[in-house]
Design a protein around this motif. Sequence first.
Motif, PDB file in Angstrom:
ATOM      1  N   VAL A 139       0.814  -1.206   0.000  1.00  0.00           N
ATOM      2  CA  VAL A 139       0.000   0.000   0.000  1.00  0.00           C
ATOM      3  C   VAL A 139       0.852   1.261   0.000  1.00  0.00           C
ATOM      4  N   HIS A 140       0.560   2.158  -0.953  1.00  0.00           N
ATOM      5  CA  HIS A 140       1.050   3.543  -0.830  1.00  0.00           C
ATOM      6  C   HIS A 140       0.000   4.260   0.007  1.00  0.00           C
ATOM      7  N   GLY A 141       0.285   4.432   1.274  1.00  0.00           N
ATOM      8  CA  GLY A 141      -0.738   4.856   2.228  1.00  0.00           C
ATOM      9  C   GLY A 141      -0.880   6.356   2.389  1.00  0.00           C
ATOM     10  N   GLU A 142      -1.417   7.012   1.375  1.00  0.00           N
ATOM     11  CA  GLU A 142      -1.706   8.438   1.490  1.00  0.00           C
ATOM     12  C   GLU A 142      -3.039   8.732   0.821  1.00  0.00           C
ATOM     13  N   VAL A 143      -3.897   9.508   1.507  1.00  0.00           N
ATOM     14  CA  VAL A 143      -5.111   9.984   0.832  1.00  0.00           C
ATOM     15  C   VAL A 143      -4.696  11.035  -0.187  1.00  0.00           C
ATOM     16  N   VAL A 148      -6.804  17.632   2.491  1.00  0.00           N
ATOM     17  CA  VAL A 148      -5.999  17.113   3.597  1.00  0.00           C
ATOM     18  C   VAL A 148      -4.568  17.626   3.440  1.00  0.00           C
ATOM     19  N   ASP A 149      -4.043  18.204   4.486  1.00  0.00           N
ATOM     20  CA  ASP A 149      -2.671  18.723   4.496  1.00  0.00           C
ATOM     21  C   ASP A 149      -1.695  17.616   4.082  1.00  0.00           C
ATOM     22  N   VAL A 150      -0.717  17.979   3.276  1.00  0.00           N
ATOM     23  CA  VAL A 150       0.202  16.974   2.718  1.00  0.00           C
ATOM     24  C   VAL A 150       0.949  16.215   3.822  1.00  0.00           C
ATOM     25  N   PHE A 151       1.165  16.845   4.969  1.00  0.00           N
ATOM     26  CA  PHE A 151       1.863  16.165   6.066  1.00  0.00           C
ATOM     27  C   PHE A 151       0.943  15.228   6.849  1.00  0.00           C
ATOM     28  N   PHE A 221      13.081  15.595  -1.836  1.00  0.00           N
ATOM     29  CA  PHE A 221      11.625  15.483  -1.980  1.00  0.00           C
ATOM     30  C   PHE A 221      11.246  14.082  -2.436  1.00  0.00           C
ATOM     31  N   CYS A 222      10.447  13.416  -1.632  1.00  0.00           N
ATOM     32  CA  CYS A 222       9.890  12.122  -2.011  1.00  0.00           C
ATOM     33  C   CYS A 222       8.481  12.067  -1.444  1.00  0.00           C
ATOM     34  N   LEU A 223       7.750  11.028  -1.824  1.00  0.00           N
ATOM     35  CA  LEU A 223       6.407  10.831  -1.271  1.00  0.00           C
ATOM     36  C   LEU A 223       6.305   9.445  -0.661  1.00  0.00           C
ATOM     37  N   PRO A 224       5.733   9.320   0.526  1.00  0.00           N
ATOM     38  CA  PRO A 224       5.274  10.410   1.369  1.00  0.00           C
ATOM     39  C   PRO A 224       6.433  11.336   1.759  1.00  0.00           C
TER      40      PRO A 224
END
Length: 349
Positions: A139-143, A148-151, A221-224
Motif C-alpha cells: 500500500v502507498h498509504g496516502e489519501v 488534507v494537508d500533505v503532512f 523530496f519524495c512521497l510520502p
Amino acid sequence: MHAVMNTLTIARPDDWHLHLRDGAAMRDVLPHTAARFARAIVMPNLKPPVTTTELALAYRDRILAVLARGTRFEPLMTLYLTDNTRPEEIARAKLSGAIHAVKYYPAGATTNAGSGVTAIENCFPVLAAMEKAGMPLLVHGEVTDPDVDVFDRERVFIERTLAPLIERFQALKVVMEHITTSEAAAFVTGAPPRIAATLTPQHLLLNRNALFAGGVRPHHFCLPVLKREVHRRALVAAATSGNPKFFLGTDSAPHARHTKENDCGCAGMYTAHAGIELYAEVFAAAAALDRLEGFASQYGADFYGLPRNTEKITLLREPWQVPASVPFGADVLVPMRAGAAIEWRIAAA
Ligand code: DOR
Ligand code: ZN
C-alpha cells in the motif's frame, strides 16, 4: 561498557521496495541494487503500468537480460492494481511463481499513479482473490484528498482506508510501504502479524528540515514527504526494535536530475548506491547494529514466505565519498548524500 563495532557480517539483505524503471535508465541503476541485495520487490509504476502477469513476466525478462553475467539477483515482480484488475489475474500471477505482490496506489498519489485505484471498493473482488491466494497487498498509504494537508495524508489514510480494509479482509496480508509517521508505526505494531511495514533510509535519517536546509532541496523530496523529527525518531525505534513487522525497503526512486531540479520537481530519492550502508548508519547511531540482520535479511523473507539468504556480506565502518551524480540513461541523477560521506561500505567479497 561496549566496544564500538567497526565490522558487521550479516546474511545478504533483500530490498522489499524498489523502483528499477526500464531501458537504458534501468541498465544504469540495477547494478547498484544487485551488488548489495539478493532480491528486490520491483515496483510496477512504469509508463504504462505493469498491470498483468504477461507484462510483469516481460519486465522480469528485461531485468534479467541486463544483469551482468555471474550476478546472482532475483527480481520479485508485482502487479499494479487498477479499478479494472480482474480477480482471475491474481490466480494467473500466483501460478507464474514470479509475482509476489500487488501494489495499490491511490489514483494520483505519486509518480505514475495516474492509473491507480479511484475507490478501493472497486477492488474488493480482487482483494478477496488475493486473500485466498496469500498474495500480499502493498500500500502507498496516502489519501489524495486535496483538502488534507500533505503532512497528514498518511495518518488520514490509516483512519479512512487502511483500518477498515484490514478489518473487512481478515486474512489479507498487507505491507504499508515506506511509513513516515509515529501513527503508522503504532498502527502496524498494534495490528495482527499479517500487517507489516517497510522503512526507507531517508525517513530514518532525515526530517522535513532537510527539504529547506539553506534553500529548497529538491533531491530530498519524495512521497510520502519527510516528516517532523518526532516521527523520524518513532521510525528509528520501530526499525531497531527487533519487531519482525518492520523490514527494509529502500524505495530507491531514480529521476533524471533536470526533472527534480525543476519548476515542478518529481518525487523520489535515489538510495540504491548505498542501499544497505545508509541503514548501517541508522542502526549504528541507535546502538542496534546487532538488529540490522533481522531487519535487512530475515523479516521480509519470512513475511513473504521465501527462504532467508544464506550468503553473507560484511560491512566496514570506513567512510567513502558519494559522487555528485551518477549516469542515468541519457541523463544523470543525484544520489542521496551526493558529494558527502557515507560512514559504512561493503567489504569486497
Ligand atoms: O517519492 C516517490 N517516488 N514516491 C513514490 O511513491 C513513487 C516514487 C517514484 O516512482 O518515483
Ligand atoms: Zn515507491
